[in-house]
Write an enzyme that holds these catalytic residues in place. Structure first.
Site, short mmCIF file in Angstrom:
data_model
loop_
_atom_site.label_atom_id
_atom_site.label_comp_id
_atom_site.label_asym_id
_atom_site.label_seq_id
_atom_site.Cartn_x
_atom_site.Cartn_y
_atom_site.Cartn_z
N HIS A 18 1.14 -1.14 0.17
CA HIS A 18 0.30 0.03 -0.17
C HIS A 18 1.16 0.73 -0.32
O HIS A 18 0.34 2.32 -0.73
CB HIS A 18 -1.33 0.13 1.22
N LYS A 42 -17.10 -6.85 4.89
CA LYS A 42 -16.50 -7.95 5.13
C LYS A 42 -16.54 -7.47 6.26
O LYS A 42 -16.91 -6.59 7.28
CB LYS A 42 -14.84 -6.77 4.59
N ARG A 92 -2.07 -5.92 -8.10
CA ARG A 92 -1.19 -6.78 -8.17
C ARG A 92 -1.10 -8.16 -9.73
O ARG A 92 0.32 -8.44 -9.81
CB ARG A 92 -1.23 -7.31 -6.72
N SER A 130 -3.11 -7.64 2.65
CA SER A 130 -3.61 -7.58 3.74
C SER A 130 -4.16 -8.83 4.37
O SER A 130 -3.62 -9.21 6.15
CB SER A 130 -5.00 -6.80 4.29
#
Length: 165
Positions: A18, A42, A92, A130
């Protein structure tokens, strides 16, 4: 006119990947707002939104054009409120692109004035997420090279060392 961008996410926790995206976005915009969004899809979270904001402020203290905030609501509403014209999304892998591309198109259909900028990750962070950091931390794995020092310290304090056997 000031070029302001937002990089939004849950940042639970913020990773070195990040930070790499933030640093690179800082060179493209006059101001980068890093915003912790509450995501009701989430469940829970390892750290509270307040703690994530604190960790982000600590981790970005060397980035003078970064402002840390939190928000619960739609990204387009946040951007309108804060007069933000750009959304920065880190990528990514190809799977990230597919997901982020759909999100960018949806955002564009809602607000024609918002532009999404995709920033490719530095290859050394392409595997860092994460969720991966959380899993490592829970089982006492080494996270020091994946997250800022303050985050590593908090993770160790939260989970200590897991003893097997």
């Amino acid at each position: 006119m000031k070029r302001i961008a937002v990089c939004s996410g849950s940042f639970d926790p913020v990773t070195n990947g990040h930070l790499d995206i933030f640093r690179r976005a800082c060179s493209m915009f006059d101001e980068l707002v890093v915003c912790v969004f509450y995501n009701p899809t989430k469940k829970g979270g390892m750290f509270s939104v307040k703690d994530r904001v604190v960790m982000l402020k600590e981790a970005t203290k060397d980035m003078p054009n970064v402002r840390i905030m939190s928000y619960a609501g739609l990204l387009n509403e946040f951007c309108k409120k804060e007069k933000i014209g750009f959304v920065v999304r880190g990528l990514r892998a190809f799977s990230d692109f597919e997901y982020e591309f759909q999100r960018a198109l949806l955002l564009k259909s809602i607000d024609k004035n918002l532009e999404t900028v995709f920033v490719m990750t530095n290859p050394q962070y392409s595997y860092v997420s994460s969720s991966g950091v959380r899993e490592l931390a829970v089982f006492g794995g080494k996270v020091d090279e994946l997250v800022p020092p303050g985050v590593a310290k908090r993770l160790k304090k939260k989970f200590g060392e897991v003893k097997n056997g």
